[in-house]
Design a protein around this motif. Structure first.
Motif, PDB file in Angstrom:
ATOM      1  N   ALA A 100     -37.499  -9.781   8.237  1.00 55.59           N
ATOM      2  CA  ALA A 100     -37.373  -9.662   9.699  1.00 55.59           C
ATOM      3  C   ALA A 100     -38.028 -10.862  10.381  1.00 55.59           C
ATOM      4  O   ALA A 100     -39.082 -11.338   9.960  1.00 55.59           O
ATOM      5  N   ILE A 101     -37.361 -11.344  11.449  1.00 54.01           N
ATOM      6  CA  ILE A 101     -37.913 -12.406  12.304  1.00 54.01           C
ATOM      7  C   ILE A 101     -38.127 -11.785  13.678  1.00 54.01           C
ATOM      8  O   ILE A 101     -37.176 -11.356  14.321  1.00 54.01           O
ATOM      9  N   LEU A 102     -39.382 -11.717  14.104  1.00 55.55           N
ATOM     10  CA  LEU A 102     -39.715 -11.039  15.367  1.00 55.55           C
ATOM     11  C   LEU A 102     -39.945 -12.070  16.452  1.00 55.55           C
ATOM     12  O   LEU A 102     -40.828 -12.922  16.329  1.00 55.55           O
ATOM     13  N   ASP A 103     -39.147 -11.996  17.508  1.00 53.87           N
ATOM     14  CA  ASP A 103     -39.251 -12.905  18.648  1.00 53.87           C
ATOM     15  C   ASP A 103     -39.924 -12.133  19.773  1.00 53.87           C
ATOM     16  O   ASP A 103     -39.308 -11.340  20.481  1.00 53.87           O
ATOM     17  N   HIS A 104     -41.233 -12.371  19.907  1.00 49.56           N
ATOM     18  CA  HIS A 104     -42.075 -11.600  20.831  1.00 49.56           C
ATOM     19  C   HIS A 104     -41.543 -11.674  22.263  1.00 49.56           C
ATOM     20  O   HIS A 104     -41.405 -10.670  22.951  1.00 49.56           O
ATOM     21  N   GLU A 105     -41.225 -12.907  22.686  1.00 53.32           N
ATOM     22  CA  GLU A 105     -40.848 -13.133  24.087  1.00 53.32           C
ATOM     23  C   GLU A 105     -39.515 -12.472  24.420  1.00 53.32           C
ATOM     24  O   GLU A 105     -39.341 -11.906  25.495  1.00 53.32           O
ATOM     25  N   LYS A 106     -38.555 -12.571  23.502  1.00 54.36           N
ATOM     26  CA  LYS A 106     -37.224 -11.999  23.768  1.00 54.36           C
ATOM     27  C   LYS A 106     -37.161 -10.514  23.439  1.00 54.36           C
ATOM     28  O   LYS A 106     -36.122  -9.874  23.635  1.00 54.36           O
ATOM     29  N   LYS A 107     -38.266  -9.972  22.866  1.00 51.12           N
ATOM     30  CA  LYS A 107     -38.251  -8.572  22.407  1.00 51.12           C
ATOM     31  C   LYS A 107     -37.045  -8.320  21.491  1.00 51.12           C
ATOM     32  O   LYS A 107     -36.354  -7.319  21.602  1.00 51.12           O
ATOM     33  N   ARG A 108     -36.811  -9.298  20.627  1.00 52.64           N
ATOM     34  CA  ARG A 108     -35.660  -9.217  19.721  1.00 52.64           C
ATOM     35  C   ARG A 108     -36.128  -9.444  18.285  1.00 52.64           C
ATOM     36  O   ARG A 108     -37.007 -10.261  18.043  1.00 52.64           O
ATOM     37  N   THR A 109     -35.536  -8.710  17.375  1.00 48.87           N
ATOM     38  CA  THR A 109     -35.815  -8.914  15.953  1.00 48.87           C
ATOM     39  C   THR A 109     -34.513  -9.199  15.219  1.00 48.87           C
ATOM     40  O   THR A 109     -33.538  -8.464  15.376  1.00 48.87           O
ATOM     41  N   PHE A 110     -34.528 -10.296  14.478  1.00 45.50           N
ATOM     42  CA  PHE A 110     -33.422 -10.570  13.555  1.00 45.50           C
ATOM     43  C   PHE A 110     -33.753  -9.911  12.227  1.00 45.50           C
ATOM     44  O   PHE A 110     -34.881 -10.052  11.738  1.00 45.50           O
ATOM     45  N   VAL A 111     -32.790  -9.226  11.653  1.00 43.63           N
ATOM     46  CA  VAL A 111     -32.972  -8.669  10.314  1.00 43.63           C
ATOM     47  C   VAL A 111     -31.969  -9.360   9.381  1.00 43.63           C
ATOM     48  O   VAL A 111     -30.772  -9.409   9.673  1.00 43.63           O
ATOM     49  N   ILE A 112     -32.510  -9.931   8.301  1.00 50.07           N
ATOM     50  CA  ILE A 112     -31.679 -10.572   7.280  1.00 50.07           C
ATOM     51  C   ILE A 112     -31.643  -9.640   6.076  1.00 50.07           C
ATOM     52  O   ILE A 112     -32.698  -9.278   5.548  1.00 50.07           O
ATOM     53  N   ARG A 113     -30.446  -9.238   5.688  1.00 51.34           N
ATOM     54  CA  ARG A 113     -30.288  -8.490   4.429  1.00 51.34           C
ATOM     55  C   ARG A 113     -29.523  -9.393   3.478  1.00 51.34           C
ATOM     56  O   ARG A 113     -28.534 -10.015   3.879  1.00 51.34           O
ATOM     57  N   LYS A 114     -29.978  -9.438   2.230  1.00 52.85           N
ATOM     58  CA  LYS A 114     -29.340 -10.378   1.307  1.00 52.85           C
ATOM     59  C   LYS A 114     -29.181  -9.759  -0.067  1.00 52.85           C
ATOM     60  O   LYS A 114     -29.927  -8.863  -0.446  1.00 52.85           O
ATOM     61  N   ASP A 115     -28.182 -10.265  -0.768  1.00 53.73           N
ATOM     62  CA  ASP A 115     -27.850  -9.727  -2.081  1.00 53.73           C
ATOM     63  C   ASP A 115     -27.439 -10.892  -2.980  1.00 53.73           C
ATOM     64  O   ASP A 115     -26.642 -11.734  -2.566  1.00 53.73           O
TER      65      ASP A 115
END
Length: 314
Positions: A223-238
């Motif tokens: 997970a990449i948490l962007d505090h200011e944007k209140k957004r989290t990117f979630v990377i799932r990989k296989d």
């Protein structure tokens, strides 16, 4: 049906390069250039751009496009006579009109299949026969999925060995407000210290200087948490055991002709990769590596983002 809602559209992009636009019913979209087989845009249903592309990116062969999701193949990094990060990111891919059956769990109609085969020139620098198939799909919820299938098509019994990365540039509000969860306590190879091996300390990765690390044996979710944007990117990989984390910071940014001096503040590369242990395929064998990206609102917990909720719930 308005043209806005055509799930897949082939059109001209910057400098006349061909691109494919994918659109989902709820409004999310993605753009893929045939040059490099490269995703250069991924927008949510509010039209917000989620990937970073430099304002100085050069959309002109043979220069790779700076930003989006370059494909690093047949090598990640700089080894031997091959150019840095391989050549897949500066070749023109073809639309794959007849891909072999694709086990897929998406009901989306917004996808494109691309294929790259070696040219005679490529064979001189990398004498291997292969078919590299790439599917880029946009899920109903706006998730972006990239699936790579690389098959060794040698008729001479020659093995195919390669390393690989989806060199994803995420758009962030302010790099100093960003944290990465899921890689804490893991070993990494530090590219800034001759690939020396270290163990990550601390409970999250934050950024205050140049970073160029290859984390090994990583979890399937980061997970990449962007505090200011209140957004989290979630990377799932296989199929991609490693994860590269990169930000050039100020000095390197100024040294790159196709990157703005201050743009390092608004991007972060977290890359699903297979780097530490190269993949070797016997003739006829196929490797598959998949990355799924989603962007979700972050919840606040005592002034901090609560990444565990994100990692558990998504």
């Amino acid at each position: 049906m308005s043209s806005e809602r055509v799930p897949v559209e082939l059109c001209k992009g910057i400098n006349g390069l061909e691109k494919v636009v994918l659109r989902e019913v709820r409004g999310s979209s993605a753009e893929v250039y045939l040059y490099g087989g490269q995703v250069t845009s991924w927008k949510n249903d509010h039209g917000e751009e989620l990937l970073f592309v430099s304002s100085k990116a050069i959309f002109r062969p043979p220069k790779a496009i700076r930003g989006g999701i370059p494909i690093c193949f047949p090598q990640f990094g700089n080894h031997g006579s091959l150019e840095q990060h391989g050549f897949a990111r500066n070749r023109v891919w073809s639309i794959d009109v007849d891909p072999p059956p694709f086990p897929t769990n998406t009901s989306s109609r917004a996808f494109i299949d691309l294929i790259l085969k070696p040219s005679e020139e490529d064979m001189k620098i990398f004498p291997h026969s292969y078919e590299f198939r790439l599917r880029v799909a946009l899920g109903p919820g706006g998730d972006l999925m990239l699936t790579s299938r690389i098959r060794n098509t040698s008729t001479e019994g020659r093995p195919l060995t390669f390393t690989f990365a989806y060199h994803t540039y995420f758009s962030v509000s302010d790099i100093s407000e960003v944290r990465v969860e899921g890689l804490e306590t893991l070993d990494y190879l530090d590219n800034l210290q001759n690939k020396e091996r270290f163990t990550e300390q601390g409970d999250a990765i934050t950024f205050e200087s140049e970073v160029d690390k290859i984390y090994v044996s990583t979890p399937t979710k980061i997970a990449i948490l962007d505090h200011e944007k209140k957004r989290t990117f979630v990377i799932r990989k296989d199929g991609l055991p490693d994860a590269v984390v990169w930000n050039p910071w100020d000095k390197k940014a100024k040294a790159m002709a196709d990157f703005g001096d201050d743009e390092y503040k608004h991007m972060l590369c977290v890359e699903a990769a297979a780097v530490e242990k190269p993949i070797t395929l016997k003739p006829g064998e196929e490797w598959r590596g998949r990355q799924e990206l989603s962007a979700v609102p972050s919840s606040y917990c005592s002034g901090q983002l609560d990444p565990q909720k994100v990692l558990q719930s998504s």
